[in-house]
Write a protein that holds these residues in place. Structure first.
Motif, PDB file in Angstrom:
ATOM      1  N   ASP A  78       3.510 -13.122  19.222  1.00 44.67           N
ATOM      2  CA  ASP A  78       4.970 -12.992  19.054  1.00 44.67           C
ATOM      3  C   ASP A  78       5.659 -12.541  20.334  1.00 44.67           C
ATOM      4  O   ASP A  78       6.774 -12.958  20.622  1.00 44.67           O
ATOM      5  CB  ASP A  78       5.297 -11.972  17.949  1.00 44.67           C
ATOM      6  CG  ASP A  78       4.928 -12.458  16.561  1.00 44.67           C
ATOM      7  OD1 ASP A  78       4.704 -13.674  16.373  1.00 44.67           O
ATOM      8  OD2 ASP A  78       4.844 -11.592  15.652  1.00 44.67           O
ATOM      9  N   LEU A  79       5.011 -11.652  21.102  1.00 47.39           N
ATOM     10  CA  LEU A  79       5.644 -11.020  22.257  1.00 47.39           C
ATOM     11  C   LEU A  79       5.317 -11.664  23.599  1.00 47.39           C
ATOM     12  O   LEU A  79       6.061 -11.478  24.560  1.00 47.39           O
ATOM     13  CB  LEU A  79       5.216  -9.545  22.323  1.00 47.39           C
ATOM     14  CG  LEU A  79       5.655  -8.654  21.167  1.00 47.39           C
ATOM     15  CD1 LEU A  79       4.971  -7.296  21.266  1.00 47.39           C
ATOM     16  CD2 LEU A  79       7.160  -8.507  21.153  1.00 47.39           C
ATOM     17  N   HIS A  80       4.219 -12.377  23.677  1.00 44.60           N
ATOM     18  CA  HIS A  80       3.719 -12.861  24.964  1.00 44.60           C
ATOM     19  C   HIS A  80       4.556 -14.027  25.486  1.00 44.60           C
ATOM     20  O   HIS A  80       4.931 -14.917  24.728  1.00 44.60           O
ATOM     21  CB  HIS A  80       2.256 -13.286  24.822  1.00 44.60           C
ATOM     22  CG  HIS A  80       1.490 -13.192  26.081  1.00 44.60           C
ATOM     23  ND1 HIS A  80       1.694 -14.037  27.148  1.00 44.60           N
ATOM     24  CD2 HIS A  80       0.512 -12.336  26.463  1.00 44.60           C
ATOM     25  CE1 HIS A  80       0.870 -13.720  28.120  1.00 44.60           C
ATOM     26  NE2 HIS A  80       0.140 -12.680  27.746  1.00 44.60           N
ATOM     27  N   PRO A  81       4.850 -14.050  26.788  1.00 48.35           N
ATOM     28  CA  PRO A  81       5.656 -15.148  27.344  1.00 48.35           C
ATOM     29  C   PRO A  81       4.890 -16.463  27.501  1.00 48.35           C
ATOM     30  O   PRO A  81       5.520 -17.519  27.615  1.00 48.35           O
ATOM     31  CB  PRO A  81       6.098 -14.616  28.711  1.00 48.35           C
ATOM     32  CG  PRO A  81       5.044 -13.631  29.094  1.00 48.35           C
ATOM     33  CD  PRO A  81       4.582 -13.012  27.795  1.00 48.35           C
ATOM     34  N   TYR A  82       3.557 -16.426  27.494  1.00 51.76           N
ATOM     35  CA  TYR A  82       2.784 -17.662  27.621  1.00 51.76           C
ATOM     36  C   TYR A  82       2.770 -18.404  26.286  1.00 51.76           C
ATOM     37  O   TYR A  82       2.675 -17.786  25.231  1.00 51.76           O
ATOM     38  CB  TYR A  82       1.329 -17.382  28.001  1.00 51.76           C
ATOM     39  CG  TYR A  82       1.067 -16.808  29.365  1.00 51.76           C
ATOM     40  CD1 TYR A  82       2.042 -16.764  30.365  1.00 51.76           C
ATOM     41  CD2 TYR A  82      -0.182 -16.298  29.675  1.00 51.76           C
ATOM     42  CE1 TYR A  82       1.768 -16.232  31.613  1.00 51.76           C
ATOM     43  CE2 TYR A  82      -0.476 -15.770  30.927  1.00 51.76           C
ATOM     44  CZ  TYR A  82       0.513 -15.736  31.888  1.00 51.76           C
ATOM     45  OH  TYR A  82       0.222 -15.215  33.117  1.00 51.76           O
ATOM     46  N   GLY A  83       2.790 -19.718  26.346  1.00 47.75           N
ATOM     47  CA  GLY A  83       2.672 -20.523  25.143  1.00 47.75           C
ATOM     48  C   GLY A  83       1.274 -20.468  24.549  1.00 47.75           C
ATOM     49  O   GLY A  83       1.092 -20.592  23.341  1.00 47.75           O
ATOM     50  N   THR A  84       0.273 -20.282  25.411  1.00 48.34           N
ATOM     51  CA  THR A  84      -1.121 -20.185  24.985  1.00 48.34           C
ATOM     52  C   THR A  84      -1.764 -18.997  25.686  1.00 48.34           C
ATOM     53  O   THR A  84      -2.522 -19.148  26.645  1.00 48.34           O
ATOM     54  CB  THR A  84      -1.892 -21.485  25.338  1.00 48.34           C
ATOM     55  OG1 THR A  84      -1.189 -22.596  24.804  1.00 48.34           O
ATOM     56  CG2 THR A  84      -3.298 -21.475  24.757  1.00 48.34           C
ATOM     57  N   PRO A  85      -1.454 -17.780  25.223  1.00 43.16           N
ATOM     58  CA  PRO A  85      -2.022 -16.607  25.901  1.00 43.16           C
ATOM     59  C   PRO A  85      -3.507 -16.425  25.596  1.00 43.16           C
ATOM     60  O   PRO A  85      -3.994 -16.836  24.546  1.00 43.16           O
ATOM     61  CB  PRO A  85      -1.210 -15.445  25.336  1.00 43.16           C
ATOM     62  CG  PRO A  85      -0.757 -15.908  24.003  1.00 43.16           C
ATOM     63  CD  PRO A  85      -0.565 -17.401  24.135  1.00 43.16           C
ATOM     64  N   GLU A  86      -4.194 -15.806  26.539  1.00 37.73           N
ATOM     65  CA  GLU A  86      -5.591 -15.415  26.326  1.00 37.73           C
ATOM     66  C   GLU A  86      -5.600 -14.232  25.368  1.00 37.73           C
ATOM     67  O   GLU A  86      -4.989 -13.194  25.624  1.00 37.73           O
ATOM     68  CB  GLU A  86      -6.208 -14.991  27.660  1.00 37.73           C
ATOM     69  CG  GLU A  86      -7.579 -14.389  27.535  1.00 37.73           C
ATOM     70  CD  GLU A  86      -8.114 -13.858  28.854  1.00 37.73           C
ATOM     71  OE1 GLU A  86      -9.310 -13.546  28.894  1.00 37.73           O
ATOM     72  OE2 GLU A  86      -7.355 -13.745  29.834  1.00 37.73           O
ATOM     73  N   VAL A  87      -6.294 -14.399  24.249  1.00 39.50           N
ATOM     74  CA  VAL A  87      -6.524 -13.308  23.299  1.00 39.50           C
ATOM     75  C   VAL A  87      -7.957 -13.497  22.809  1.00 39.50           C
ATOM     76  O   VAL A  87      -8.228 -14.380  22.006  1.00 39.50           O
ATOM     77  CB  VAL A  87      -5.545 -13.337  22.103  1.00 39.50           C
ATOM     78  CG1 VAL A  87      -5.755 -12.124  21.203  1.00 39.50           C
ATOM     79  CG2 VAL A  87      -4.101 -13.423  22.561  1.00 39.50           C
ATOM     80  N   ILE A  88      -8.874 -12.685  23.347  1.00 39.32           N
ATOM     81  CA  ILE A  88     -10.298 -12.832  23.054  1.00 39.32           C
ATOM     82  C   ILE A  88     -10.840 -11.487  22.580  1.00 39.32           C
ATOM     83  O   ILE A  88     -10.699 -10.481  23.270  1.00 39.32           O
ATOM     84  CB  ILE A  88     -11.073 -13.276  24.308  1.00 39.32           C
ATOM     85  CG1 ILE A  88     -10.555 -14.633  24.793  1.00 39.32           C
ATOM     86  CG2 ILE A  88     -12.569 -13.320  24.030  1.00 39.32           C
ATOM     87  CD1 ILE A  88     -11.132 -15.051  26.129  1.00 39.32           C
ATOM     88  N   ALA A  89     -11.467 -11.480  21.414  1.00 35.49           N
ATOM     89  CA  ALA A  89     -12.041 -10.246  20.868  1.00 35.49           C
ATOM     90  C   ALA A  89     -13.552 -10.237  21.069  1.00 35.49           C
ATOM     91  O   ALA A  89     -14.228 -11.226  20.779  1.00 35.49           O
ATOM     92  CB  ALA A  89     -11.717 -10.124  19.388  1.00 35.49           C
ATOM     93  N   LEU A  90     -14.044  -9.115  21.565  1.00 37.33           N
ATOM     94  CA  LEU A  90     -15.479  -8.905  21.751  1.00 37.33           C
ATOM     95  C   LEU A  90     -15.905  -7.709  20.906  1.00 37.33           C
ATOM     96  O   LEU A  90     -15.313  -6.628  21.005  1.00 37.33           O
ATOM     97  CB  LEU A  90     -15.792  -8.620  23.223  1.00 37.33           C
ATOM     98  CG  LEU A  90     -15.295  -9.658  24.229  1.00 37.33           C
ATOM     99  CD1 LEU A  90     -15.486  -9.152  25.652  1.00 37.33           C
ATOM    100  CD2 LEU A  90     -16.013 -10.972  24.018  1.00 37.33           C
ATOM    101  N   ASP A  91     -16.914  -7.905  20.072  1.00 40.51           N
ATOM    102  CA  ASP A  91     -17.406  -6.799  19.259  1.00 40.51           C
ATOM    103  C   ASP A  91     -18.084  -5.762  20.140  1.00 40.51           C
ATOM    104  O   ASP A  91     -18.782  -6.104  21.092  1.00 40.51           O
ATOM    105  CB  ASP A  91     -18.405  -7.299  18.216  1.00 40.51           C
ATOM    106  CG  ASP A  91     -17.754  -8.149  17.141  1.00 40.51           C
ATOM    107  OD1 ASP A  91     -16.511  -8.165  17.053  1.00 40.51           O
ATOM    108  OD2 ASP A  91     -18.495  -8.803  16.386  1.00 40.51           O
TER     109      ASP A  91
END
Length: 108
Positions: A78-91
């Motif tokens: 919702d907040l990020h200016p990129y159309g395809t932001p990096e969002v990667i979760a690592l356990d």
């Protein structure tokens, strides 16, 4: 060290320090994470629109729990200016019991 499977580190890149700070403050205020490290001057090289791109970015290291991930990801999108932001979760497979407990306590 103790084994756990409920905690995560989420990686997000941002175009500048102001955007990174805004994301971090919002996620912290909304208790979607316990901590955010901002790592400046990350040089990112990546494929985009058929070309190899290069940009200077800020990397956010976000500490949270798996149960918070969906809401955290949506807030970033919702907040990020990129159309395809990096969002990667690592356990987080292992970590200090006291630190991991602090993460959980911070999200309540």
């Amino acid at each position: 060290m103790t084994v756990t499977s409920i905690h995560q580190v989420v990686l997000v890149s941002a175009p500048d320090l102001e955007t990174a700070k805004t994301l971090a403050h919002t996620l912290l205020e909304e208790k979607l994470c316990a901590s955010v490290n901002l790592i400046p001057q990350v040089l990112s090289l990546y494929h985009w629109e058929g070309k190899i791109q290069q940009d200077s970015e800020i990397l956010l290291l976000i500490k949270t729990e798996k149960a918070k991930y969906a809401a955290l990801q949506q807030r970033i999108l919702d907040l990020h200016p990129y159309g395809t932001p990096e969002v990667i979760a690592l356990d987080i497979a292992q970590g200090s019991e006291k630190y991991l407990s602090w993460i959980s306590d911070s999200l309540e």
